[in-house]
Design a protein around this motif. Structure first.
Motif, PDB file in Angstrom:
ATOM      1  N   UNK A  49       0.841  -1.204   0.000  1.00 42.32           N
ATOM      2  CA  UNK A  49       0.000   0.000   0.000  1.00 42.32           C
ATOM      3  C   UNK A  49       0.874   1.252   0.000  1.00 42.32           C
ATOM      4  N   UNK A  50       1.929   1.249   0.782  1.00 44.32           N
ATOM      5  CA  UNK A  50       2.862   2.389   0.778  1.00 44.32           C
ATOM      6  C   UNK A  50       3.430   2.598  -0.622  1.00 44.32           C
ATOM      7  N   UNK A  51       3.768   1.495  -1.261  1.00 43.48           N
ATOM      8  CA  UNK A  51       4.399   1.532  -2.562  1.00 43.48           C
ATOM      9  C   UNK A  51       3.425   2.083  -3.616  1.00 43.48           C
ATOM     10  N   UNK A  52       2.235   1.504  -3.682  1.00 43.62           N
ATOM     11  CA  UNK A  52       1.242   1.894  -4.682  1.00 43.62           C
ATOM     12  C   UNK A  52       0.835   3.355  -4.487  1.00 43.62           C
ATOM     13  N   UNK A  53       0.752   3.759  -3.245  1.00 43.73           N
ATOM     14  CA  UNK A  53       0.259   5.092  -2.916  1.00 43.73           C
ATOM     15  C   UNK A  53       1.387   6.139  -2.909  1.00 43.73           C
ATOM     16  N   UNK A  54       2.635   5.645  -3.026  1.00 41.13           N
ATOM     17  CA  UNK A  54       3.818   6.501  -2.909  1.00 41.13           C
ATOM     18  C   UNK A  54       3.774   7.284  -1.589  1.00 41.13           C
ATOM     19  N   UNK A  55       3.327   6.587  -0.559  1.00 41.70           N
ATOM     20  CA  UNK A  55       3.156   7.250   0.739  1.00 41.70           C
ATOM     21  C   UNK A  55       4.509   7.525   1.383  1.00 41.70           C
ATOM     22  N   UNK A  56       4.584   8.670   2.044  1.00 40.69           N
ATOM     23  CA  UNK A  56       5.760   9.022   2.840  1.00 40.69           C
ATOM     24  C   UNK A  56       6.087   7.858   3.780  1.00 40.69           C
ATOM     25  N   UNK A  57       7.291   7.328   3.640  1.00 41.00           N
ATOM     26  CA  UNK A  57       7.711   6.139   4.397  1.00 41.00           C
ATOM     27  C   UNK A  57       7.637   6.330   5.907  1.00 41.00           C
ATOM     28  N   UNK A  58       7.690   7.579   6.360  1.00 38.93           N
ATOM     29  CA  UNK A  58       7.762   7.831   7.806  1.00 38.93           C
ATOM     30  C   UNK A  58       6.401   8.117   8.434  1.00 38.93           C
ATOM     31  N   UNK A  59       5.339   8.054   7.621  1.00 40.13           N
ATOM     32  CA  UNK A  59       4.003   8.368   8.149  1.00 40.13           C
ATOM     33  C   UNK A  59       3.204   7.092   8.356  1.00 40.13           C
ATOM     34  N   UNK A  60       2.808   6.808   9.612  1.00 39.40           N
ATOM     35  CA  UNK A  60       1.963   5.626   9.834  1.00 39.40           C
ATOM     36  C   UNK A  60       0.578   5.833   9.203  1.00 39.40           C
ATOM     37  N   UNK A  61      -0.122   4.732   8.959  1.00 37.04           N
ATOM     38  CA  UNK A  61      -1.494   4.786   8.448  1.00 37.04           C
ATOM     39  C   UNK A  61      -2.469   4.561   9.597  1.00 37.04           C
ATOM     40  N   UNK A  62      -3.671   5.087   9.438  1.00 32.42           N
ATOM     41  CA  UNK A  62      -4.723   4.805  10.403  1.00 32.42           C
ATOM     42  C   UNK A  62      -5.208   3.368  10.204  1.00 32.42           C
ATOM     43  N   UNK A  63      -5.479   2.695  11.316  1.00 35.38           N
ATOM     44  CA  UNK A  63      -5.930   1.302  11.292  1.00 35.38           C
ATOM     45  C   UNK A  63      -7.391   1.258  11.744  1.00 35.38           C
ATOM     46  N   UNK A  64      -8.244   0.705  10.871  1.00 32.44           N
ATOM     47  CA  UNK A  64      -9.665   0.565  11.219  1.00 32.44           C
ATOM     48  C   UNK A  64      -9.863  -0.759  11.947  1.00 32.44           C
ATOM     49  N   UNK A  65     -10.602  -0.722  13.055  1.00 29.29           N
ATOM     50  CA  UNK A  65     -10.845  -1.926  13.855  1.00 29.29           C
ATOM     51  C   UNK A  65     -12.336  -2.042  14.161  1.00 29.29           C
ATOM     52  N   UNK A  66     -12.792  -3.294  14.341  1.00 31.11           N
ATOM     53  CA  UNK A  66     -14.224  -3.512  14.578  1.00 31.11           C
ATOM     54  C   UNK A  66     -14.589  -3.216  16.026  1.00 31.11           C
ATOM     55  N   UNK A  67     -13.599  -3.294  16.891  1.00 35.09           N
ATOM     56  CA  UNK A  67     -13.895  -3.206  18.321  1.00 35.09           C
ATOM     57  C   UNK A  67     -12.613  -2.855  19.068  1.00 35.09           C
ATOM     58  N   UNK A  68     -12.785  -2.230  20.190  1.00 31.89           N
ATOM     59  CA  UNK A  68     -11.659  -1.748  20.987  1.00 31.89           C
ATOM     60  C   UNK A  68     -10.695  -2.881  21.382  1.00 31.89           C
ATOM     61  N   UNK A  69     -11.229  -4.106  21.529  1.00 30.87           N
ATOM     62  CA  UNK A  69     -10.382  -5.219  21.958  1.00 30.87           C
ATOM     63  C   UNK A  69      -9.329  -5.591  20.913  1.00 30.87           C
ATOM     64  N   UNK A  70      -9.562  -5.215  19.657  1.00 25.62           N
ATOM     65  CA  UNK A  70      -8.610  -5.518  18.582  1.00 25.62           C
ATOM     66  C   UNK A  70      -7.257  -4.833  18.803  1.00 25.62           C
ATOM     67  N   UNK A  71      -7.252  -3.794  19.591  1.00 24.04           N
ATOM     68  CA  UNK A  71      -6.010  -3.049  19.826  1.00 24.04           C
ATOM     69  C   UNK A  71      -4.950  -3.951  20.449  1.00 24.04           C
ATOM     70  N   UNK A  72      -5.413  -4.942  21.201  1.00 25.72           N
ATOM     71  CA  UNK A  72      -4.469  -5.871  21.846  1.00 25.72           C
ATOM     72  C   UNK A  72      -3.631  -6.635  20.828  1.00 25.72           C
ATOM     73  N   UNK A  73      -4.148  -6.793  19.602  1.00 26.77           N
ATOM     74  CA  UNK A  73      -3.398  -7.518  18.568  1.00 26.77           C
ATOM     75  C   UNK A  73      -2.103  -6.804  18.200  1.00 26.77           C
ATOM     76  N   UNK A  74      -1.993  -5.543  18.613  1.00 28.43           N
ATOM     77  CA  UNK A  74      -0.823  -4.745  18.254  1.00 28.43           C
ATOM     78  C   UNK A  74       0.087  -4.517  19.452  1.00 28.43           C
ATOM     79  N   UNK A  75       0.020  -5.483  20.367  1.00 28.28           N
ATOM     80  CA  UNK A  75       0.876  -5.458  21.541  1.00 28.28           C
ATOM     81  C   UNK A  75       0.726  -4.157  22.329  1.00 28.28           C
ATOM     82  N   UNK A  76      -0.507  -3.687  22.411  1.00 30.10           N
ATOM     83  CA  UNK A  76      -0.804  -2.482  23.206  1.00 30.10           C
ATOM     84  C   UNK A  76      -1.759  -2.915  24.310  1.00 30.10           C
ATOM     85  N   UNK A  77      -1.344  -2.715  25.540  1.00 27.64           N
ATOM     86  CA  UNK A  77      -2.214  -3.071  26.659  1.00 27.64           C
ATOM     87  C   UNK A  77      -2.814  -1.807  27.250  1.00 27.64           C
TER      88      UNK A  77
END
Length: 202
Positions: A49-77
């Motif tokens: 996606x970064x490649x196709x979009x030519x996105x600035x390598x240093x800018x994170x993307x927003x992540x869409x989640x179905x529910x607040x509990x999904x945040x745990x999948x990203x090692x965030x407690x």
């Protein structure tokens, strides 16, 4: 308008879900504007996606989640306090139709080096639980999706599929046509470790 895109998500669901689950890249309406989306937990998808979009390598993307509990999948407690703040920003049932909360993406600290491909060295990730129920249902089937706006870096977000195809051509696996979508990007806030909030994009 928005209803249009919601119905489209429904009617094309099987294709859409298949492509996303098979680690494809899709242009589709989100709860705000057209996004170029793919599963967040796959480094190759995100890099593509970064490649196709030519996105600035240093800018994170927003992540869409179905529910607040999904945040745990990203090692965030999350602390209980942080959870309660997030639930205020992402009420899943708007009290009345008039009372639709504006889309808000919330930035949290993420210090996991294995997730460098997502946080890009910022050590933060931004999440949003969309208010749109169809979109949440999709996310519950696909898992978290990165969803930067559907445009080449520095150009205007595509308002329809033709504009998106002009940007990406056949480098995207699937285009989901939701008609003209002229929303605006979500508000972005940072949740600081002391529970304070700072608004980064109004």
């Amino acid at each position: 308008g928005n209803n249009n895109s919601i119905n489209t998500i429904q009617s094309n669901n099987e294709n859409l879900i298949k492509v996303l689950q098979n680690k494809g890249v899709v242009v589709m309406p989100t709860d705000t504007i057209y996004g170029i989306v793919g599963v967040a937990q796959d480094k190759n998808v995100v890099d593509r996606i970064y490649d196709v979009r030519k996105r600035n390598e240093n800018k994170p993307c927003i992540i869409l989640i179905s529910d607040i509990t999904e945040i745990e999948k990203f090692n965030i407690n999350l602390t209980l306090h942080e959870r309660s703040i997030l639930r205020e920003y992402w009420p899943l049932v708007s009290k009345t139709k008039l009372d639709k909360p504006e889309p808000v993406s919330i930035i949290l600290d993420c210090l996991d080096d294995n997730l460098f491909y997502l946080h890009r060295g910022t050590n933060t990730l931004a999440f949003r639980v969309p208010e749109n129920e169809e979109l949440r249902m999709l996310l519950s089937l696909t898992g978290p999706l990165v969803a930067p706006s559907a445009n080449i870096e520095g150009l205007n977000p595509a308002k329809n599929i033709d504009e998106a195809k002009g940007y990406f051509g056949d480098r995207v696996d699937f285009y989901l046509d939701g008609g003209e979508v002229s929303g605006k990007a979500s508000k972005v806030i940072k949740l600081k470790s002391d529970g304070g909030i700072s608004v980064l994009r109004g």
